[in-house]
Design an enzyme around this catalytic site. Structure first.
Site, mmCIF file in Angstrom:
data_model
loop_
_atom_site.group_PDB
_atom_site.id
_atom_site.type_symbol
_atom_site.label_atom_id
_atom_site.label_comp_id
_atom_site.label_asym_id
_atom_site.label_seq_id
_atom_site.Cartn_x
_atom_site.Cartn_y
_atom_site.Cartn_z
ATOM 1 C CG ASN A 1 -1.738 -1.188 1.434
ATOM 2 O OD1 ASN A 1 -2.448 -1.597 0.513
ATOM 3 N ND2 ASN A 1 -1.684 -1.804 2.601
ATOM 4 C CG HIS B 1 6.045 18.644 17.939
ATOM 5 N ND1 HIS B 1 5.295 18.924 16.816
ATOM 6 C CD2 HIS B 1 5.146 18.482 18.962
ATOM 7 C CE1 HIS B 1 4.010 18.939 17.137
ATOM 8 N NE2 HIS B 1 3.892 18.692 18.426
#
Length: 263
Positions: A66, A83
């Site tokens: 996938n 982050h």
């Protein structure tokens, strides 16, 4: 005992089942709850998409695979220091530059499941943590600390997991003082079973989002959307939380695992 003997003994305990591997991650897919930012921010993380390339058919008769669309901070995930703005200057603050030695460490599990069930806005304080230490023992340097709330029971229901109303999101988390206390202990990182490492009300705290702000300021790690913390003891387990090695990555989905002695 030598390090080699210790490793060999651990291997034997794993093979015999005397040390259990507990999966601390929720499945990652289109139904995975995704944090939604306020409307004044330009972009949001997209929902997880999984697209089939082939599955033993005309597009590939012998193989199945996938391709995916997902954000770094989707599902059970890791927050690297880069982050947050407070951690932006660390050269080892990305998922591809961090010290992997720090990712595997003893874990302290603070059980707040009863309080969270009674109050979605429950806040863990430094006094709560000190009381926990009196019962279970001191939190050690370079150890993980995670807050058990059993919030993972909502992991397949985005509305309940995000728990947002006209007043904002409602989910348990730490106070600024709690995070600062844990950092004074020298922890390697902090983890939550909710959508992020902060409480739902953290935007109104001083400073806003203290878990993000303080953890990444000190070059520490965050874990969010953890699962199955009810299967861990308060102390005695080892947590393995390894992010994907994304170039200049600010985080990534993870398969968090715990090694738990049986009996």
């Amino acid at each position: 005992m030598s390090a080699a003997n210790t490793i060999n003994e651990l291997g034997g305990l794993l093979l015999s089942g005397k040390v259990e591997v507990v999966d601390l991650s929720s499945p990652l897919g289109p139904e995975t709850p995704i944090l939604q930012l306020p409307p004044d921010f330009a972009k949001n993380t997209p929902k997880v998409e999984i697209h089939k390339i082939s599955e033993y058919d005309e597009d590939g008769p012998f193989f199945a695979w996938n391709w995916m669309v997902l954000g770094e901070h989707s599902g059970t995930h890791f927050d690297a220091p880069h982050h947050w703005v407070t951690g932006k200057d660390y050269k080892d603050g990305f998922t591809d530059t961090l010290d992997v030695q720090r990712l595997i460490a003893p874990v302290n599990v603070i059980d707040c499941s009863k309080e969270a069930a009674e109050n979605a806005d429950f806040l863990l304080t430094d006094e709560h943590i000190k009381a926990w230490e009196k019962e279970h023992g001191e939190i050690g340097r370079d150890e993980w600390v995670v807050m058990r709330t059993d919030w993972d029971r909502y992991a397949d229901d985005e509305e309940k997991f995000l728990n947002t109303d006209e007043n904002g999101p409602h989910s348990p988390g730490p106070t600024p003082e709690a995070v600062e206390y844990l950092l004074s202990k020298g922890i390697v990182g902090w983890g939550s079973q909710c959508i992020g490492t902060d409480a739902g009300s953290a935007g109104g705290m001083e400073p806003p989002f203290p878990a993000h702000n303080f953890l990444h300021r000190d070059n520490k790690f965050g874990l969010a959307s953890l699962a199955n913390l009810d299967k861990l003891p308060a102390k005695g387990a080892i947590l393995i939380a390894a992010p994907i090695k994304i170039k200049r990555g600010t985080g990534s989905p993870i398969r968090a695992l715990a090694l738990v002695p049986k009996g």
